[in-house]
Structures are given as structure tokens and as C-alpha cells.
Design a protein around this motif. Structure first.
Motif, PDB file in Angstrom:
ATOM      1  N   VAL A   5     -39.816 -29.840  72.502  1.00 44.66           N
ATOM      2  CA  VAL A   5     -40.320 -31.169  72.885  1.00 44.66           C
ATOM      3  C   VAL A   5     -41.756 -31.062  73.382  1.00 44.66           C
ATOM      4  O   VAL A   5     -42.624 -31.862  73.005  1.00 44.66           O
ATOM      5  CB  VAL A   5     -39.418 -31.795  73.966  1.00 44.66           C
ATOM      6  N   TRP A   6     -42.023 -30.069  74.230  1.00 40.71           N
ATOM      7  CA  TRP A   6     -43.380 -29.874  74.755  1.00 40.71           C
ATOM      8  C   TRP A   6     -44.369 -29.604  73.631  1.00 40.71           C
ATOM      9  O   TRP A   6     -45.442 -30.192  73.572  1.00 40.71           O
ATOM     10  CB  TRP A   6     -43.385 -28.734  75.764  1.00 40.71           C
ATOM     11  N   ARG A   7     -43.989 -28.710  72.710  1.00 40.79           N
ATOM     12  CA  ARG A   7     -44.872 -28.376  71.599  1.00 40.79           C
ATOM     13  C   ARG A   7     -45.089 -29.586  70.685  1.00 40.79           C
ATOM     14  O   ARG A   7     -46.194 -29.812  70.194  1.00 40.79           O
ATOM     15  CB  ARG A   7     -44.292 -27.213  70.798  1.00 40.79           C
ATOM     16  N   PHE A   8     -44.032 -30.360  70.464  1.00 42.50           N
ATOM     17  CA  PHE A   8     -44.150 -31.527  69.584  1.00 42.50           C
ATOM     18  C   PHE A   8     -45.100 -32.562  70.174  1.00 42.50           C
ATOM     19  O   PHE A   8     -45.952 -33.119  69.468  1.00 42.50           O
ATOM     20  CB  PHE A   8     -42.773 -32.137  69.347  1.00 42.50           C
ATOM     21  N   LEU A   9     -44.964 -32.843  71.470  1.00 41.88           N
ATOM     22  CA  LEU A   9     -45.843 -33.819  72.114  1.00 41.88           C
ATOM     23  C   LEU A   9     -47.292 -33.329  72.144  1.00 41.88           C
ATOM     24  O   LEU A   9     -48.225 -34.118  71.940  1.00 41.88           O
ATOM     25  CB  LEU A   9     -45.352 -34.112  73.529  1.00 41.88           C
ATOM     26  N   HIS A  10     -47.472 -32.040  72.387  1.00 41.82           N
ATOM     27  CA  HIS A  10     -48.823 -31.472  72.353  1.00 41.82           C
ATOM     28  C   HIS A  10     -49.418 -31.609  70.957  1.00 41.82           C
ATOM     29  O   HIS A  10     -50.582 -32.005  70.787  1.00 41.82           O
ATOM     30  CB  HIS A  10     -48.774 -30.000  72.780  1.00 41.82           C
ATOM     31  N   HIS A  11     -48.622 -31.305  69.960  1.00 41.54           N
ATOM     32  CA  HIS A  11     -49.066 -31.418  68.573  1.00 41.54           C
ATOM     33  C   HIS A  11     -49.435 -32.865  68.233  1.00 41.54           C
ATOM     34  O   HIS A  11     -50.450 -33.127  67.581  1.00 41.54           O
ATOM     35  CB  HIS A  11     -47.953 -30.913  67.650  1.00 41.54           C
ATOM     36  N   ALA A  12     -48.615 -33.804  68.693  1.00 40.87           N
ATOM     37  CA  ALA A  12     -48.886 -35.223  68.425  1.00 40.87           C
ATOM     38  C   ALA A  12     -50.178 -35.678  69.086  1.00 40.87           C
ATOM     39  O   ALA A  12     -50.870 -36.576  68.573  1.00 40.87           O
ATOM     40  CB  ALA A  12     -47.719 -36.074  68.913  1.00 40.87           C
ATOM     41  N   VAL A  72     -46.089 -37.708  63.615  1.00 43.03           N
ATOM     42  CA  VAL A  72     -45.962 -38.832  64.552  1.00 43.03           C
ATOM     43  C   VAL A  72     -47.117 -38.710  65.554  1.00 43.03           C
ATOM     44  O   VAL A  72     -46.967 -38.121  66.614  1.00 43.03           O
ATOM     45  CB  VAL A  72     -44.611 -38.824  65.288  1.00 43.03           C
ATOM     46  N   PRO A  73     -48.287 -39.245  65.219  1.00 43.95           N
ATOM     47  CA  PRO A  73     -49.441 -39.128  66.123  1.00 43.95           C
ATOM     48  C   PRO A  73     -49.194 -39.865  67.428  1.00 43.95           C
ATOM     49  O   PRO A  73     -48.431 -40.829  67.485  1.00 43.95           O
ATOM     50  CB  PRO A  73     -50.582 -39.765  65.323  1.00 43.95           C
ATOM     51  N   MET A  74     -49.852 -39.397  68.461  1.00 46.31           N
ATOM     52  CA  MET A  74     -49.641 -39.973  69.780  1.00 46.31           C
ATOM     53  C   MET A  74     -49.963 -41.467  69.819  1.00 46.31           C
ATOM     54  O   MET A  74     -49.327 -42.231  70.556  1.00 46.31           O
ATOM     55  CB  MET A  74     -50.501 -39.232  70.811  1.00 46.31           C
ATOM     56  N   ARG A  75     -50.911 -41.923  68.996  1.00 48.93           N
ATOM     57  CA  ARG A  75     -51.243 -43.350  68.988  1.00 48.93           C
ATOM     58  C   ARG A  75     -50.064 -44.201  68.518  1.00 48.93           C
ATOM     59  O   ARG A  75     -49.963 -45.369  68.874  1.00 48.93           O
ATOM     60  CB  ARG A  75     -52.457 -43.599  68.092  1.00 48.93           C
ATOM     61  N   LEU A  76     -49.166 -43.613  67.723  1.00 49.58           N
ATOM     62  CA  LEU A  76     -47.979 -44.346  67.284  1.00 49.58           C
ATOM     63  C   LEU A  76     -46.819 -44.201  68.264  1.00 49.58           C
ATOM     64  O   LEU A  76     -45.842 -44.930  68.186  1.00 49.58           O
ATOM     65  CB  LEU A  76     -47.540 -43.877  65.893  1.00 49.58           C
ATOM     66  N   ARG A 121     -47.384 -44.261  71.717  1.00 50.15           N
ATOM     67  CA  ARG A 121     -47.632 -45.010  72.950  1.00 50.15           C
ATOM     68  C   ARG A 121     -48.593 -46.176  72.753  1.00 50.15           C
ATOM     69  O   ARG A 121     -49.124 -46.711  73.706  1.00 50.15           O
ATOM     70  CB  ARG A 121     -48.178 -44.068  74.017  1.00 50.15           C
ATOM     71  N   GLY A 122     -48.813 -46.606  71.520  1.00 51.25           N
ATOM     72  CA  GLY A 122     -49.687 -47.745  71.268  1.00 51.25           C
ATOM     73  C   GLY A 122     -49.075 -49.044  71.766  1.00 51.25           C
ATOM     74  O   GLY A 122     -47.872 -49.142  72.013  1.00 51.25           O
ATOM     75  N   LYS A 123     -49.894 -50.082  71.879  1.00 57.11           N
ATOM     76  CA  LYS A 123     -49.438 -51.358  72.422  1.00 57.11           C
ATOM     77  C   LYS A 123     -48.435 -52.054  71.510  1.00 57.11           C
ATOM     78  O   LYS A 123     -47.616 -52.848  71.968  1.00 57.11           O
ATOM     79  CB  LYS A 123     -50.636 -52.273  72.662  1.00 57.11           C
ATOM     80  N   VAL A 124     -48.511 -51.774  70.202  1.00 62.14           N
ATOM     81  CA  VAL A 124     -47.594 -52.400  69.260  1.00 62.14           C
ATOM     82  C   VAL A 124     -46.532 -51.419  68.800  1.00 62.14           C
ATOM     83  O   VAL A 124     -45.332 -51.652  68.951  1.00 62.14           O
ATOM     84  CB  VAL A 124     -48.346 -52.972  68.045  1.00 62.14           C
ATOM     85  N   PHE A 125     -46.963 -50.291  68.258  1.00 61.68           N
ATOM     86  CA  PHE A 125     -45.999 -49.367  67.669  1.00 61.68           C
ATOM     87  C   PHE A 125     -45.207 -48.591  68.716  1.00 61.68           C
ATOM     88  O   PHE A 125     -44.091 -48.154  68.449  1.00 61.68           O
ATOM     89  CB  PHE A 125     -46.710 -48.405  66.711  1.00 61.68           C
ATOM     90  N   GLY A 126     -45.760 -48.419  69.907  1.00 57.88           N
ATOM     91  CA  GLY A 126     -44.999 -47.758  70.965  1.00 57.88           C
ATOM     92  C   GLY A 126     -43.727 -48.512  71.310  1.00 57.88           C
ATOM     93  O   GLY A 126     -42.626 -47.969  71.227  1.00 57.88           O
ATOM     94  N   PRO A 127     -43.823 -49.805  71.710  1.00 54.99           N
ATOM     95  CA  PRO A 127     -42.612 -50.588  71.977  1.00 54.99           C
ATOM     96  C   PRO A 127     -41.696 -50.692  70.754  1.00 54.99           C
ATOM     97  O   PRO A 127     -40.466 -50.677  70.887  1.00 54.99           O
ATOM     98  CB  PRO A 127     -43.162 -51.963  72.364  1.00 54.99           C
ATOM     99  N   LEU A 128     -42.287 -50.799  69.563  1.00 52.98           N
ATOM    100  CA  LEU A 128     -41.470 -50.912  68.359  1.00 52.98           C
ATOM    101  C   LEU A 128     -40.630 -49.655  68.157  1.00 52.98           C
ATOM    102  O   LEU A 128     -39.462 -49.731  67.764  1.00 52.98           O
ATOM    103  CB  LEU A 128     -42.373 -51.152  67.147  1.00 52.98           C
ATOM    104  N   ASN A 129     -41.204 -48.483  68.429  1.00 54.51           N
ATOM    105  CA  ASN A 129     -40.449 -47.237  68.289  1.00 54.51           C
ATOM    106  C   ASN A 129     -39.304 -47.164  69.285  1.00 54.51           C
ATOM    107  O   ASN A 129     -38.210 -46.690  68.958  1.00 54.51           O
ATOM    108  CB  ASN A 129     -41.386 -46.039  68.467  1.00 54.51           C
ATOM    109  N   ILE A 130     -39.552 -47.630  70.505  1.00 55.93           N
ATOM    110  CA  ILE A 130     -38.494 -47.650  71.520  1.00 55.93           C
ATOM    111  C   ILE A 130     -37.338 -48.537  71.050  1.00 55.93           C
ATOM    112  O   ILE A 130     -36.162 -48.179  71.156  1.00 55.93           O
ATOM    113  CB  ILE A 130     -39.050 -48.133  72.869  1.00 55.93           C
ATOM    114  N   ILE A 131     -37.693 -49.707  70.530  1.00 56.57           N
ATOM    115  CA  ILE A 131     -36.675 -50.640  70.040  1.00 56.57           C
ATOM    116  C   ILE A 131     -35.890 -50.019  68.894  1.00 56.57           C
ATOM    117  O   ILE A 131     -34.662 -50.160  68.814  1.00 56.57           O
ATOM    118  CB  ILE A 131     -37.340 -51.955  69.606  1.00 56.57           C
TER     119      ILE A 131
END
Length: 475
Positions: free
Chosen positions: A261-268, A276-280, A282-292
Motif C-alpha cells: 500500500v505504501w509503495r503504491f501510494l508513493h508510486h501514484a 491510478v495517479p494521485m490526481r484521480l 484525491r481530486g475534487k471530482v474523481f476522488g469522491p467518485l472513486n469512493i462512491i
């Protein structure tokens, strides 16, 4: 990290994937693509009816038998981001037909499996093939239907319930009167028909040739390691045998999960071409969409996988009756999904998602409650499954279209990421539930509490939905 270098293809001057003019023969192509989605839907729901029989025949704990479903989902997650980009780079037709052919071949091997380890391995490959179908199919339909692409993609949600109606009934009949192996063999004729139909009806000139970004195999490998190590940790917690060995496996798998998990988040965070880039994330649109999507996957996939097992363990219903509960849910989904598609442009995605998720939560939560009065278990479970189906049919078309208009040039890739997060939620929900059941003195009651947990997830998703843009009209 290991990756494949990008390649450039020339986009066709006419018949572009984003043309607003619908193409001739689009409904025949939709029929071929829809039949492939039907194949996957039948497979997923029919296998769910056979878990107790497979456990009796092949041996092993329920947790490991559950891997026949969860490893299939892992395979889909591995394939989804790859298939989306390969579809855009090399052509959706090629990826689509190859995926269906592999799915058909692995269905034959799964039916011939002699032990649980071989079946799990084959199901992993089959999941990869199944995961490649959806992004390619989404791109093919979006290209063919032009300005009506939103409604055509929304109609996908009417295909899955058809398979969900047929699958449990076929699975229940085959398990009751023949063998669980026939559940896989039934895929063979459908697979042959799809491949032949696709070869003749999906033209080569329909493939899109564009600049495709590198495929991040390193990131995909880390994501796979996170999922498999996490599944191993949860399954071992619910296992039996030598405590020293079991807890050693739990500790080792948990450590691998944490590091991955640590390596994956660092890589993102540091790799601009991460799967799965970090912008997708925790972004304002795609972050909530991924949670849903994770919550939707945990509840919806957990429901479809575990309801037959719940009916058999808590109420002693047979495989055919238990499987028919999924058919009831699917009929309810069909009843509302077409209406939801028709309302997309006027009502908007947000309102339909809110109504649908609330309905799913009510149906899933009531499933855990014993039948009131003298009502039979069959009738009560059918009612609750139907309520959940009405909610899912309302929510699914709008969920599938949510935020798609923000990235029309990457339809296949976005569809792949959406399905990836849903499958991740399903894996987590199924793995935790089967581990709890394995440890519980009363597995049926324990599974009822799990359904209450799924309902809570759906309710938690409601305020998150408000953070999504409410799109109306075509895109």
C-alpha cells in the motif's frame, strides 16, 4: 518501474470515435457487445449459486472457495486499466475479440478443474479476460452511437440484469440436476457466437488510432499485490489449522499488504503515468467518485455473491430457490433501469444516484431482518431483494455516466477505472464476509450483520454523491 513505451497511430479522418453522427449497423454491433456483457453477467451470478457444492466437491474452507469469485475480480482489476489504454491504442475490436476468446477458453478449463488451486488459477485468467471486455465494449458503443452515446452506455445496465435473471436460474438448475462444472461449460456456445459475430459486424475501420500513454505495469503489479496480500490476510484470519502457521501467515501477509500500500501510494504520487495517479485518487471530482464506486462495489457485488449462500445457510433453501433471489433482484433492476436511462438528460445524474443508493440501502438492510409474522423466508427474501434491485436499477445508469462528460477523449480509460474501484470494493466486502462466516458459530446470522454493514456503506455514500457535478443533457 516496468512499462511499455507509448506508440503513435494515425486517427482516421472520418468515422471518428467522437463523431456526433450515429453510424449504420450500430444496433447489430450493440447486440454483439451486449451478448458479451451478458456472458460475464451469467458467469458471475451462476457461480455464486454453486459455492457450497464446490466446497463439498473440491474441499477447503469457505474462505478459500470464495477466492473463486474474488480472484476473478482481481483479474478484472488487473485488466481494466490495461484494456482501456490498449483499446484506444490498438483498436477496441482487437481487444474485445481477444478477451472474449480467452474468456471462452478458460471457461472450458474451469469446468475441467480437479482441485481448488487449479480452479482459482484459471479463474484469475478468466477475470483478466472479463475485465478487458467492458472498456473495449464501452468504446465501441460510444463510437457507434455518436450523440446518443450516453443513452447507449446507460442501456448496458439493462443487459446485466438479463444475465442476472438467467444466471441464477441456470446455475441453480445445473447445480441441482447436474454439476457445478456445467456452469462454466454453458459459456462455450455463447463465446463462439460472440467471436464470430464480432469478426463480421465490428469493422476494422472503427478502431481508434491515437497517441497512447505508457502502460504502467509496475503500478498494476503493486495494485495486484495489495489486493492479493489483503485477501490472503483476511482469509487466513478466518482459517483453521495450526495456530502458529495460521497467525504466521496472517502476520506475513499483513506486512506485505502494508508495504505494498505504501509503495503504491508513493508510486501514484511521483509517477505522472501511474495506473491510478494521485490526481484521480484525491481530486475534487474523481476522488469522491472513486469512493462512491468502492462503496457501490462492496454492496452490489457483495449482495449478488452472498445472497444465495445466505439463503442456504440461514433458511435452508436449496440452490435453485436461493439463486432465484438474484433473478428477482434483476427483474426489479430492469423495471427501473430503462426509466432511469430515459430520465438522465432531464433529471440529472445526482438525483437518480441519491434515490437509487437509498433504495439499495433499504433493501439490503431489510435482508438481514427475519421474516415478519408468518411470512415465508422465500417471500420475504424475494421482497427485500426486489427493493434492492429497484434501487440498483435507478442508480446504475447515472453512476455509469457520472463525470464521463469531463473526459470524453478517454472514455475507455475512465470506464476501466470506474470498474476497477467497484471490483476493489467487492473484493473487500466478499473477503471480509466469508472470513467472518468461517469463524461464526451461526454463519447465517453473522452474514445478516454483514448485510447491515453493506447498507450502512450505501447510506454513507449519500453525502459524498452531493460532491459530484450534477450533469444534465447529452455529452
Amino acid at each position: 518501474m516496468l512499462r511499455v513505451a507509448p506508440r503513435t497511430r494515425t486517427a482516421p479522418a472520418a468515422g471518428s470515435v467522437l463523431s456526433d453522427e450515429p453510424l449504420p449497423g450500430r444496433w447489430l454491433v450493440f447486440g454483439v457487445v451486449g451478448l458479451a456483457l451478458l456472458l460475464g453477467s451469467i458467469d458471475q451470478t451462476s457461480v455464486a449459486t454453486a459455492l457450497p457444492t464446490m466446497q463439498s466437491d473440491l474441499g477447503g474452507s469457505l474462505g478459500w472457495i470464495g477466492w473463486t469469485i474474488t480472484i476473478y475480480s482481481v483479474g478484472q482489476i488487473v485488466a481494466l486499466p490495461i484494456a482501456g489504454r490498449l483499446s484506444d491504442q490498438f483498436g477496441r475490436r482487437t481487444v474485445f475479440l481477444t478477451a472474449v476468446a480467452v474468456f471462452t477458453a478458460t471457461s472450458l478449463l474451469a469446468g475441467l478443474a480437479g482441485n481448488i488451486a487449479f480452479l482459482i488459477a484459471v479463474r484469475a485468467v478468466q477475470g483478466i479476460a472479463a475485465g478487458a471486455i467492458m472498456p473495449a465494449a464501452t468504446g465501441i458503443v460510444a463510437e457507434r452511437f455518436g450523440r446518443n452515446r450516453d443513452r447507449a452506455i446507460g442501456l448496458f445496465t439493462s443487459i446485466f440484469p438479463i444475465g442476472a435473471i438467467v444466471g441464477p436460474v441456470v446455475g441453480g438448475v445445473l447445480v441441482t440436476y447436474t454439476s457445478w462444472r456445467a456452469i462454466f461449460f454453458v459459456n462455450l456456445p455463447l463465446g463462439v457466437i460472440i467471436v464470430l459475430g464480432g469478426l463480421f459486424l465490428i469493422g476494422r475501420d472503427g478502431a481508434r488510432r491515437v497517441q497512447a500513454s505508457a502502460i504502467d505495469f509496475g503500478g498494476i503489479g503493486l495494485l495486484t499485490l495489495v489486493l492479493v496480500a489483503g485477501m490472503t490476510t483476511i482469509t487466513a484470519l478466518g482459517g483453521s489449522g495450526d495456530p502458529l502457521v495460521r497467525w504466521g501467515l496472517v502476520g506475513g501477509a499483513a506486512a506485505v499488504t502494508a508495504i505494498a500500500v505504501w509503495r503504491f501510494l508513493h508510486h501514484a504520487r511521483v509517477d505522472e503515468n501511474a495506473v491510478v495517479p494521485m490526481r484521480l485518487l484525491r481530486g475534487k471530482v474523481f476522488g469522491p467518485l472513486n469512493i462512491i464506486n468502492v462503496m457501490f462495489g462492496a454492496a452490489a457485488l457483495g449482495f449478488s455473491t452472498l445472497v444465495p449462500l445466505y439463503a442456504e445457510q440461514r433458511y435452508g433453501l436449496g440452490p435453485l430457490v436461493a439463486g432465484s433471489l438474484l433473478s428477482v433482484r434483476a427483474i426489479a433492476m430492469i423495471a427501473t433501469s430503462s426509466l432511469s436511462v430515459a430520465l438522465l438528460r432531464t433529471v440529472g445524474t445526482r438525483r437518480l444516484m441519491l434515490i437509487g443508493y437509498a433504495g439499495m440501502a433499504v433493501g439490503t438492510g431489510l435482508l438481514a431482518v427475519p421474516p415478519p409474522g408468518a411470512m415465508s423466508a422465500e417471500l420475504w427474501l424475494s421482497i427485500t431483494a426486489g427493493i434492492a434491485g429497484l434501487g440498483m436499477g435507478t442508480a446504475a445508469p447515472s453512476s455509469n455516466n457520472a463525470s464521463m462528460h469531463l473526459a470524453k477523449q478517454e472514455i475507455s480509460a475512465i470506464a476501466g477505472l470506474r470498474a476497477m474501484f467497484r471490483q476493489s470494493g467487492g473484493i473487500a466486502g466478499i473477503s471480509m464476509t466469508t472470513a467472518i462466516i468461517s469463524l461464526a458459530a451461526n454463519p447465517g446470522v453473522a452474514q445478516g450483520y454483514a448485510f447491515l454493514g453493506f447498507a450502512a456503506l450505501l447510506l454513507i455514500a449519500l453525502p459524498v454523491i452531493f460532491r459530484l457535478p450534477d450533469h444534465r443533457g447529452s455529452w
